[in-house]
Design a protein around this motif. Structure first.
Motif, PDB file in Angstrom:
ATOM      1  N   ILE A  62     -26.196 106.494  18.162  1.00  0.00           N
ATOM      2  CA  ILE A  62     -24.856 106.784  18.359  1.00  0.00           C
ATOM      3  C   ILE A  62     -23.729 106.388  17.483  1.00  0.00           C
ATOM      4  O   ILE A  62     -22.806 106.885  17.273  1.00  0.00           O
ATOM      5  CB  ILE A  62     -24.271 106.319  19.929  1.00  0.00           C
ATOM      6  CG1 ILE A  62     -25.464 107.206  21.014  1.00  0.00           C
ATOM      7  CG2 ILE A  62     -22.882 106.681  20.286  1.00  0.00           C
ATOM      8  CD1 ILE A  62     -25.318 106.829  22.424  1.00  0.00           C
ATOM      9  N   GLN A  63     -23.785 105.134  17.080  1.00  0.00           N
ATOM     10  CA  GLN A  63     -23.109 104.505  16.142  1.00  0.00           C
ATOM     11  C   GLN A  63     -23.048 105.177  14.921  1.00  0.00           C
ATOM     12  O   GLN A  63     -21.746 105.413  14.303  1.00  0.00           O
ATOM     13  CB  GLN A  63     -23.526 102.965  15.802  1.00  0.00           C
ATOM     14  CG  GLN A  63     -22.453 102.238  14.897  1.00  0.00           C
ATOM     15  CD  GLN A  63     -23.063 100.881  14.824  1.00  0.00           C
ATOM     16  OE1 GLN A  63     -23.855 100.360  15.168  1.00  0.00           O
ATOM     17  NE2 GLN A  63     -22.095 100.067  14.108  1.00  0.00           N
ATOM     18  N   ALA A  64     -24.146 105.551  14.432  1.00  0.00           N
ATOM     19  CA  ALA A  64     -24.258 106.327  13.196  1.00  0.00           C
ATOM     20  C   ALA A  64     -23.497 107.896  13.624  1.00  0.00           C
ATOM     21  O   ALA A  64     -22.646 108.219  12.455  1.00  0.00           O
ATOM     22  CB  ALA A  64     -25.508 106.674  12.831  1.00  0.00           C
ATOM     23  N   TYR A  65     -23.678 108.503  14.539  1.00  0.00           N
ATOM     24  CA  TYR A  65     -22.999 109.678  14.937  1.00  0.00           C
ATOM     25  C   TYR A  65     -21.517 109.602  15.095  1.00  0.00           C
ATOM     26  O   TYR A  65     -20.700 110.639  14.502  1.00  0.00           O
ATOM     27  CB  TYR A  65     -23.684 110.261  16.133  1.00  0.00           C
ATOM     28  CG  TYR A  65     -22.932 111.466  16.768  1.00  0.00           C
ATOM     29  CD1 TYR A  65     -23.227 112.766  16.283  1.00  0.00           C
ATOM     30  CD2 TYR A  65     -21.848 111.407  17.672  1.00  0.00           C
ATOM     31  CE1 TYR A  65     -22.714 114.001  16.650  1.00  0.00           C
ATOM     32  CE2 TYR A  65     -21.363 112.632  18.270  1.00  0.00           C
ATOM     33  CZ  TYR A  65     -21.522 113.925  17.663  1.00  0.00           C
ATOM     34  OH  TYR A  65     -21.154 114.892  18.077  1.00  0.00           O
ATOM     35  N   GLU A  66     -20.831 108.456  15.699  1.00  0.00           N
ATOM     36  CA  GLU A  66     -19.475 108.414  15.682  1.00  0.00           C
ATOM     37  C   GLU A  66     -18.903 107.805  14.233  1.00  0.00           C
ATOM     38  O   GLU A  66     -17.613 107.997  14.125  1.00  0.00           O
ATOM     39  CB  GLU A  66     -19.349 107.179  16.549  1.00  0.00           C
ATOM     40  CG  GLU A  66     -19.762 107.467  18.087  1.00  0.00           C
ATOM     41  CD  GLU A  66     -19.421 106.221  18.909  1.00  0.00           C
ATOM     42  OE1 GLU A  66     -19.295 105.159  18.416  1.00  0.00           O
ATOM     43  OE2 GLU A  66     -19.439 106.223  20.174  1.00  0.00           O
ATOM     44  N   MET A  67     -19.503 107.409  13.389  1.00  0.00           N
ATOM     45  CA  MET A  67     -19.259 107.288  12.011  1.00  0.00           C
ATOM     46  C   MET A  67     -19.458 108.410  10.885  1.00  0.00           C
ATOM     47  O   MET A  67     -19.103 108.394   9.708  1.00  0.00           O
ATOM     48  CB  MET A  67     -19.921 106.048  11.375  1.00  0.00           C
ATOM     49  CG  MET A  67     -19.778 104.524  12.217  1.00  0.00           C
ATOM     50  SD  MET A  67     -20.720 103.364  11.358  1.00  0.00           S
ATOM     51  CE  MET A  67     -20.129 102.968   9.887  1.00  0.00           C
ATOM     52  N   GLY A  68     -19.781 109.610  11.716  1.00  0.00           N
ATOM     53  CA  GLY A  68     -19.869 110.706  10.882  1.00  0.00           C
ATOM     54  C   GLY A  68     -21.216 110.709  10.097  1.00  0.00           C
ATOM     55  O   GLY A  68     -21.203 112.139   9.461  1.00  0.00           O
ATOM     56  N   ARG A  69     -22.040 109.987  10.321  1.00  0.00           N
ATOM     57  CA  ARG A  69     -23.481 110.016   9.746  1.00  0.00           C
ATOM     58  C   ARG A  69     -24.457 111.024  10.586  1.00  0.00           C
ATOM     59  O   ARG A  69     -24.068 111.488  11.724  1.00  0.00           O
ATOM     60  CB  ARG A  69     -23.927 108.827   9.523  1.00  0.00           C
ATOM     61  CG  ARG A  69     -23.228 108.087   8.466  1.00  0.00           C
ATOM     62  CD  ARG A  69     -23.598 106.385   8.470  1.00  0.00           C
ATOM     63  NE  ARG A  69     -22.746 105.495   7.828  1.00  0.00           N
ATOM     64  CZ  ARG A  69     -22.962 104.372   7.643  1.00  0.00           C
ATOM     65  NH1 ARG A  69     -23.974 103.699   8.163  1.00  0.00           N
ATOM     66  NH2 ARG A  69     -22.086 103.500   6.886  1.00  0.00           N
ATOM     67  N   SER A  70     -25.619 111.183  10.121  1.00  0.00           N
ATOM     68  CA  SER A  70     -26.411 111.890  10.934  1.00  0.00           C
ATOM     69  C   SER A  70     -27.017 111.001  11.999  1.00  0.00           C
ATOM     70  O   SER A  70     -28.179 110.400  11.726  1.00  0.00           O
ATOM     71  CB  SER A  70     -27.594 112.599   9.939  1.00  0.00           C
ATOM     72  OG  SER A  70     -28.480 113.197  10.672  1.00  0.00           O
ATOM     73  N   GLY A  71     -26.675 111.044  13.121  1.00  0.00           N
ATOM     74  CA  GLY A  71     -27.055 110.619  14.311  1.00  0.00           C
ATOM     75  C   GLY A  71     -28.760 111.030  14.603  1.00  0.00           C
ATOM     76  O   GLY A  71     -29.474 110.028  15.020  1.00  0.00           O
ATOM     77  N   LEU A  72     -28.794 112.078  14.518  1.00  0.00           N
ATOM     78  CA  LEU A  72     -29.908 112.811  14.723  1.00  0.00           C
ATOM     79  C   LEU A  72     -31.106 112.251  13.824  1.00  0.00           C
ATOM     80  O   LEU A  72     -32.314 111.894  14.243  1.00  0.00           O
ATOM     81  CB  LEU A  72     -29.923 114.369  14.336  1.00  0.00           C
ATOM     82  CG  LEU A  72     -31.363 115.127  14.565  1.00  0.00           C
ATOM     83  CD1 LEU A  72     -31.828 115.122  15.766  1.00  0.00           C
ATOM     84  CD2 LEU A  72     -31.050 116.556  14.100  1.00  0.00           C
ATOM     85  N   LEU A  73     -30.906 112.253  12.500  1.00  0.00           N
ATOM     86  CA  LEU A  73     -31.905 111.659  11.462  1.00  0.00           C
ATOM     87  C   LEU A  73     -32.358 110.184  11.843  1.00  0.00           C
ATOM     88  O   LEU A  73     -33.441 109.744  11.688  1.00  0.00           O
ATOM     89  CB  LEU A  73     -31.345 111.586  10.246  1.00  0.00           C
ATOM     90  CG  LEU A  73     -32.134 110.966   9.201  1.00  0.00           C
ATOM     91  CD1 LEU A  73     -33.372 111.716   8.985  1.00  0.00           C
ATOM     92  CD2 LEU A  73     -31.327 110.887   7.712  1.00  0.00           C
TER      93      LEU A  73
END
Length: 885
Positions: free
Chosen positions: A231-242
């Motif tokens: 979730i942190q990666a998703y919120e930072m605009g990265r690929s949270g799925l990956l």
């Protein structure tokens, strides 16, 4: 009719010998003066040709006995009945042959076993010659018999004398009468047993509590950390799925590694626990190494976001802890040997099972009920109390650890039920969570019954699909690499679904309407102050958060679409994942899926969704596992809703009925036992055996007989040729009458001690001299866990040693349980199952062993009504009994 005195093999005792020495024979009496062999065929096909002039006088009584059977057969349909008995005898022989690896002529032995009428059977035997399996590859039975050997009794007497001398040195002992001394001595000897039994009971509960608490917290912490990174990666605009998929795949692979090292640790473990408590010995199933592998694997499985629960593996973990508890007993305390027997070991395993359920659901009563209903096959009032105490200690220890974690000031005993709401909400700023409880009306018992029926139908479909998939997996015979790829692939698919579905079916709700802590409501792609329904349902621990939200959150917390999607994803993935090479339970995923469907149906019907979330959970779990009493207690205690007792009872009854009758198959754990070829004996004999005149002689298999005074070389040859775990000892001086039974491990210990070998003239008709040298009980048992293999033992024996003799009488089990060959198979089944026997000897009326019955033969009674094609297909589905994957 062939003359009995000329060529028929049915008129005399048939001995299949390793050598010409008649002191050691593998004996199957086809006539033996008792008529068991001849009438195995004559009572079926030759009733019109019977002539008492052709039969020895000693068989006249047996003729009368079998004539009763013949008359019964004619009344119920002679041809059909004979065909069933013929098939049963063929299958019994075939099962025995597969468990043997001897050098005997199988064709000849088949002819002797079945008689001349079954020429085709010899061809069947010959066609399977290349596929003969060793008995050591098959599951064996533990033995609950009380130890009763001469060396054991001599040892007890020595202990009595030692304690008597010690007590006489005291004033109290000198002033007591002799008759009272014996009572006091017995009580004195029993004190260490009682003390250590109580210590082990408390220790099992405490250790299981610590292990369960650590596993639960570890799994939740790793899962929350993984989701937090994604979730942190998703919120930072990265690929949270990956991030989510990669971390989940890594955890899935880590879940596979312990199972690769110890394959028996795969799955839930409840089926194996049932089998062990039923008396089946599954290699490595209840070892501490298996417990360690199972604990690590289930932590990683849950952390990998797979539909896996901790509860089943915790029950198996409790079994392992209890099964090995008696290893902690001091070896120097000789009076504690009774606690090291199979009987005590299985009882401690049952206690551990109860503790495992108790720590999984924080419900001591549920643990006792589950161990009684689904676990132990040998239950006593004393065992009930022991399980109760251990489960109570277990839950209290868990409470103490929770209090240490949260702080004793914030500890609230009312919040200890695992499905009574989210704990964080209870401790938030010292405020108690207040909400109205789920409720129902009297007329809703009818919808409850309907939900139970639907749960039974869905559960039956689940079991059928999972069974089909398990058979396919077995037929493909995957290697470790393919199994690892399967686990990682399923983990990646599940991780991708739980991440992408909340984005596809995005439904946002305001956080202002939630009743519990907001920490577990996932904002995901929703605006600030709102939460994503599917993300909240899928990106949280299923048990600690998911089920609690479904049971207690407000009516409008989740929409029908979100509930159905979440339920289907977990249920369908569970069908595929359950059976993969990981350790994973199914209790929590099934409760979760059932709660989703029940809540969705209640919203559509304008009913209380919380109530039907509980009902749906009970229906789904009941439809798959088919458990009644303990499941009801688990649901009621875990939710702290005692007034839901009768609704859950109605649901579980309906779920079991419709589940059993949808595809005419049992619950998932019984299916697992059947597919793995584990010879589990139900409490009641098979229906077919109750209405057929099947006798013990129809299902018995040959018995390996040893002389009470046997040549060492012959003993080594027999041990090498016959991998039986126990042997019959007979007295050649008394017409081969039964002396007792002796285990294979005891025989190997005897061969390791040359000091007890002796010599005498074999041609001398006088009885052999009494051997004054014999092993003590301590010498007999202390080296058994470290015994060398037979090849190493034989290397230590010289040619002179092999020509010597050894007396087996001091080490045999005196008066083992026996059964008359004319007795019904139904009675033999009941006797074997009730007493928890390793094997049941079949005797003639001269007390001579003519065969034996093991649990493998009794299991064949379940297929008495199946024709050959269906039976072979069923055996093909089972596959190799020795493989556990």
């Amino acid at each position: 009719m062939t003359s009995d005195t000329e060529t028929s093999p049915l008129t005399h005792k048939e001995d299949v010998s390793m050598n010409n020495d008649n002191s050691n024979t593998v004996t199957f009496d086809t006539n033996d003066g008792m008529g068991y062999g001849s009438f195995m065929e004559q009572d079926d096909h030759q009733t019109a040709d019977l002539s008492t002039s052709d039969i020895p006088e000693t068989t006249q009584l047996e003729i009368n006995v079998d004539m009763v059977t013949i008359n019964e057969d004619q009344e119920i349909g002679q041809e059909v009945h004979h065909e069933k008995k013929r098939r049963l005898r063929e299958r019994t022989l075939n099962s025995w042959i597969r468990r043997q690896s001897s050098a005997l002529s199988l064709d000849e032995d088949a002819s002797r076993f079945m008689g001349q009428k079954n020429k085709s059977l010899a061809k069947l035997v010959d066609s399977r010659r290349k596929n003969v399996l060793s008995d050591s590859n098959f599951y064996k039975s533990s033995n609950r018999e009380i130890v009763d050997t001469p060396v054991w009794n001599r040892r007890k007497q020595a202990l009595m004398e030692k304690n008597m001398s010690e007590m006489k040195t005291t004033k109290k002992g000198r002033s007591s009468k002799s008759s009272l001394d014996h009572t006091k001595i017995v009580k004195h000897l029993s004190q260490p047993q009682r003390l250590f039994t109580r210590l082990l009971i408390v220790g099992i509960g405490a250790v299981m509590a610590v292990a369960g608490f650590m596993i639960s917290k570890s799994a939740e912490k790793i899962l929350e950390t993984k989701i937090g990174y994604a979730i942190q990666a998703y919120e930072m605009g990265r690929s949270g799925l990956l991030v989510h998929v990669c971390l989940s795949g890594l955890l899935g692979f880590m879940a596979f590694l312990p199972v690769a090292a110890r394959p028996v640790s795969a799955g839930s473990g409840i089926a194996e626990a049932k089998a062990v408590l039923n008396g089946v010995i599954i290699p490595e199933c209840a070892s501490l190494g298996t417990a360690l592998c199972k604990g690590i694997s289930v932590i990683m499985s849950v952390a990998a976001s797979l539909p896996a629960g901790l509860e089943g593996p915790m029950i198996h973990l409790g079994l392992c802890i209890g099964n090995n508890a008696n290893r902690l007993l001091p070896q120097s305390e000789r009076s504690l040997d009774v606690l090291r027997t199979d009987r005590s070991r299985i009882d401690f395993a049952a206690i551990g099972t109860a503790a495992g359920v108790a720590v999984a659901f924080r419900s001591p009563i549920s643990g006792v009920l589950f161990a009684m209903e689904e676990g132990s096959s040998f239950w006593t009032t004393k065992l009930t109390w022991n399980c109760f105490v251990s489960a109570c200690i277990c839950v209290i220890t868990v409470y103490f650890m929770i209090a240490c974690e949260t702080g004793f000031k914030n500890f609230d005993i009312q919040s200890m039920a695992i499905f009574d709401g989210i704990e964080e909400a209870m401790f938030n700023a010292g405020k108690q969570h207040v909400s109205d409880s789920p409720s129902f009306h009297l007329w809703e018992y009818l919808p409850f019954a309907v939900f139970g029926a639907l749960g039974g139908f869905v559960g039956a479909c689940f079991c059928e699909l999972n069974r089909t998939l398990a058979i396919w997996r077995r037929s493909m015979n995957f290697g470790l690499t393919v199994k690892a790829v399967e686990v990682v692939g399923l983990t990646v698919i599940m991780a991708a679904l739980t991440w992408q579905l909340p984005l596809i079916f995005s439904v946002c709700k305001s956080l202002d309407d939630v009743h519990t802590s907001r920490d577990h409501f996932r904002q995901f792609n929703c605006p600030t102050g709102e939460y994503n329904e599917l993300a909240t349902l899928l990106l949280n621990p299923l048990g600690a958060v998911g089920i609690n939200l479904l049971f207690h959150e407000g009516i409008d917390a989740f929409s029908v679409t979100s509930l159905v999607v979440a339920g289907l994803v977990n249920l369908l993935m569970l069908v595929v994942v359950f059976g993969a090479s990981i350790s994973a339970g199914i209790f929590i995923p099934l409760l979760y899926a059932g709660a989703c469907f029940g809540r969705a149906a209640a919203i559509e019907l304008s009913l209380d969704p919380r109530t039907y979330a509980i009902i749906g959970a009970a229906a789904m779990l009941g439809g798959v596992v088919r458990v009644l009493i303990s499941l009801t207690a688990i649901i009621v205690h875990a939710t702290s809703l005692s007034y839901f007792l009768t609704p859950v009872m109605i649901v579980t009854i309906m779920a079991q009925y419709f589940g059993n009758n949808t595809f005419s198959r049992p619950g998932i754990y019984d299916i697992i036992l059947a597919l793995r070829g584990i010879p589990f004996l139900e409490e009641e004999p098979p229906i077919g055996a109750k209405f057929e005149t099947i006798r013990a002689r129809h299902i018995m298999i040959p018995v390996v007989s040893l002389s009470s005074d046997i040549e060492v070389g012959e003993l080594v040859s027999l041990l090498r040729s016959y991998p039986n775990s126990s042997f019959v000892v007979v007295d050649n001086q008394q017409n081969d009458s039964l002396v007792g039974m002796i285990s294979r491990s005891d025989l190997k210990v005897i061969l390791c001690h040359k000091k007890i070998f002796h010599t005498y003239n074999i041609f001398d008709e006088s009885p052999p001299p009494l051997n004054e040298k014999f092993l003590s009980y301590d010498e007999l048992v202390k080296d058994q866990p470290f015994l060398p293999n037979l090849d190493d033992i034989e290397d230590t024996l010289s040619k002179e040693d092999k020509l010597k003799f050894v007396n087996l009488t001091p080490y045999v089990q005196i008066a083992p349980h026996t059964f008359d060959g004319h007795g019904s198979a139904e009675r033999a089944y009941e006797m074997f199952r009730t007493l928890g026997l390793h094997s049941l000897l079949v005797l003639d009326q001269m007390s001579r062993p003519i065969g034996r019955i093991t649990r493998h033969e009794l299991v064949l009674l379940e297929e008495i009504d199946l024709d050959d094609e269906i039976f072979l297909n069923k055996q093909r589905d089972v596959g190799n009994f020795s493989v556990i994957s």
